[in-house]
Structures are given as C-alpha cells and as structure tokens.
Design an enzyme around this catalytic site. Sequence first.
Site, PDB file in Angstrom:
ATOM      1  CG  ASP A 196     -17.830  -5.098 -80.158  1.00  0.00           C
ATOM      2  OD1 ASP A 196     -17.571  -3.893 -80.279  1.00  0.00           O
ATOM      3  OD2 ASP A 196     -16.976  -5.993 -80.262  1.00  0.00           O
ATOM      4  CD  GLU A 207     -12.075  -2.900 -79.337  1.00  0.00           C
ATOM      5  OE1 GLU A 207     -10.916  -2.553 -79.063  1.00  0.00           O
ATOM      6  OE2 GLU A 207     -12.725  -3.719 -78.638  1.00  0.00           O
TER       7      GLU A 207
END
Length: 488
Positions: A79, A146
Amino acid sequence: MSTIVRQLEPKGIWNNFADLNEVPRPSKKEGRVIQFMLDFGKALGLETFSDEVGNVIIRKPATPGMEDRKKVTLQSHLDMVHQKNADTVFDFDSEGIKMFVSGDWVKAKGTTLGADNGLGVATIMTLLQSTDIPHPFIEALFTIDEETGMTGAMGLQAGVLQGEILLNLDTEDDDEIDIGCAGGIDVTATRSYVEEVVNDAYVGCSITVKDLNGGHSGMDIHKGLGNANKIMNRLLFNAIEGFNIQVSEIDGGSLRNAIPRESFAKIAVDKDKTKTFETTFNNWADTIKAELAINEPDLTITMSWIETPAKVMPKGTQDKVVKALYAAHNGVYAMSAAISDLVETSNNIARVIAKNGQIKIACLTRSSVNSAKMNLANALKSAFELADCTVTFAGEYPGWNPNPDSDILRLMEGKYEALYGDKPQVVACHAGLECGILGQNYPDMDMISFGPTIKGAHSPDERVSITSVQKFWKFIQEILKDIPKNPS
C-alpha cells in the site's frame, strides 16, 4: 511521463516500479495490487499465494551452489499513502501515478510518488525475475495496510514464513542500516453536538491554512514543520477570545501518518467588528508565518467573507474543543536517553473535522518505549475527555528492539564499508516498521531494514534519488551473494 522513468538504470527496478504505479493501491483497498502481485509471481512459475488477510508470498529456489545458505525473506508493503495538492486534479482510484525526472530525482506531478514502499516492492520483483544474480533461497513477503494500521503484518500467522533472515526494504536513507523502530497507537476523540442557528448579527467568514510542507509523521516529526490543524486551532482560539466568533465547520488534515498540510474553517463574526477582525486576523497570520518562516516559507493563511453559515456549534462546545486541541500535545514529546538524536515519543494531531453535529479528532502517538507511548496517549485522552469527548485507542503495534549483535548487521556493515569506503549509520528510527510486529511470531528471525534515499514521504513532495537506487541495487546484490551458510 513514465516512459522517461523506464529508461533509468537499473531498468528492471524502474520498469517494475512504473508497472506498480499504474495500479491504485491505497491502504485497506489493496485488492487490485494483491492480484497484480499474484499474477506476477505465477507468471514467473514461482510458488505464489496469499494468506488469509491478503499478504502475498512468493518463493524462489536458491541459485545452484547456494542451496546450503540461510533462507532470506525480503519484505516490503504494497500500500501507499494517497496525498495530493489541493489544486491537483487526480483520481487515485482510477489513475496511475504521473512520474517525471528532475535532476537526480524521480517525482510525481502533484501527488505522492509511492516510492514508500514501491521501490522496495520493485526491487524484490526484480530479484524474483533475475536469472543471473546469485542468491540463496528467497521468499518475498508483500504485506498490506502498513500505512494505516499494519494489519497485514499483524495478521501474518506463525509458521508461514521460511526465512531465517529478514531484509525489510523500507528505510529511506541509503547510508542507514536500521535495527529498531517505534511502536504506535491511534488516539481518536469524538463527540456530537446539537447545532444552533447563527446569530442574526453575524456574517460568514472562511479561513484557509495551506501550502505547508507536510511529511511523514514519524520520520519528519522532529523537523519543526507546521501542523495545519494546530495553526487553525490557534487562529480559532484567538478569534473566540478576542471577537466571540461562532464556529460552523472545521476540516483539516487527512491521514494519521501524514503531518497535516491544509485546514479549512467556516466561522461567523459580528458584523460590527468585521473591519477590526480582518486587520487583527492578518496580524495573527503574519505572526505565525514569521515564526515558521524558515521551515515553512510557503505557508499561506487567508480569510475571506462568505455567505453566513446557517448553523454553528454551541458556544460551550466550541470553547471546550478548541481549548482541548490547544492543550493537546503535537510534535516531539521526548528524546531517547538510550540512542543519541532519536525521537523517543511524539504525537501527530492528524485530522480534525467538525461538521453537521459531529466532531472527530484523529491522532497517531508513537514511541520506542511502550510505557511512554501510553503515557502520552493518556495525556491526550485526558485533554479530550475534559471537552466531553469519547476517546478510543486502536491500532496499537509494538516497537522493534535493536539487536546490535545481529549477524546480518555485521555482514552488511562490512559489505557497505568495502563497497563505499565509509561506515554506514546504524540507527533506530521513529517510524513504524513492520519488523517489531513480525518479530512477535518469528522471534528467532534476524532482521534488518534498509533502502534507497526517499525524501518527503507521505506528501506530494515525495521523491526518490536515482543514484541512490543504483547504490541500493548494488548493495543488496552483494549482500545476497554472501549470505552465510546454515550451520550443520
């Protein structure tokens, strides 16, 4: 634009990065990039699968003659932070990142670049594709989410990974080897209120705070950067104290891990005091800009007269919330006594929104000391509860305790000095790396974090050094070539 980027060396990394940047991949919406990585691994004929939370694992056998070396897990997160300038027209859900080259830097046009952690992902992809790079058994771990909760790392079960060494590729200075990081916790304050009809003697005013640098709420928290939410709150506090204004709306900041660059508010001002208010407001703005002139030279603070808002907060509500925000700590709270120049504990007041009878204040509190993290979180909780807010803690994750006796650290220090004639900086960082979480289920794994030089992460000023990527690529190949044998 990405055509120029694709011609950079090493072409494998830059082409994989360009491919990755065509895939929208915001935190908690990683479905498309998960499928992208699954397709990538399977197309190479490698063992490829995703776990129950969406992390992708790809395994590649050792090159001939290196089967007896320790197994290595290469780890990066899929991400990216989606941030753009207010005047940039861009749809993160459907458009690929528009990259360009400026000197030694690759940048994005008005948005975050995704180098955090896309360069790590692209590097691992290139190693998986390679046919001429010596390496032991390597296992790629691509985690999800994350940036907004580390739920991918948290959801990874024990027994899935086979690596004995973990190389996390999420550090952002190419002369640093990271051996520790801070933990964090989300602190959220909410409350509702019944809107009131605005006083007939009042006129509408719009306030804008913008053009701050922003940045990573861990790595950049010590730089003295302005926080748009705190600046706006200071203006509102002064306006309440000096002119008895009424607050209608506040909308500032965005993600918890990004230092807020912009804030907007609508207020109501006594019609008989508009001229004095405007003059006084401009003086406040000039004072704040002068205070931040060195670190925030482009800061813009403006006001304009608008149609009077129909509804406002009750005076009791606005006064309590504004005072609580004034009291709430933002920025560095304590420096580490154990490691020189390391921020130990901090808080980022990341998001403030008040509208339609609802208030939400979102913070990210970090510390390398768990008890200190909770101490600051409780201080914030106390301030907001005094304003009749409900305060919740969520998304807590542990720090990563440094291991200065690490075998992989000794190997990397020696390699770095041999390659570049200088010693690397062995550090712990104030960002939240996934190593601490992964270490809970894999306590015997030897972990290190490193990467190319990335500046301005989590902001539209994000950029990555081209020569640094080349340096990083050479370094990681040398490390893999000399991974030690398994003792037998």
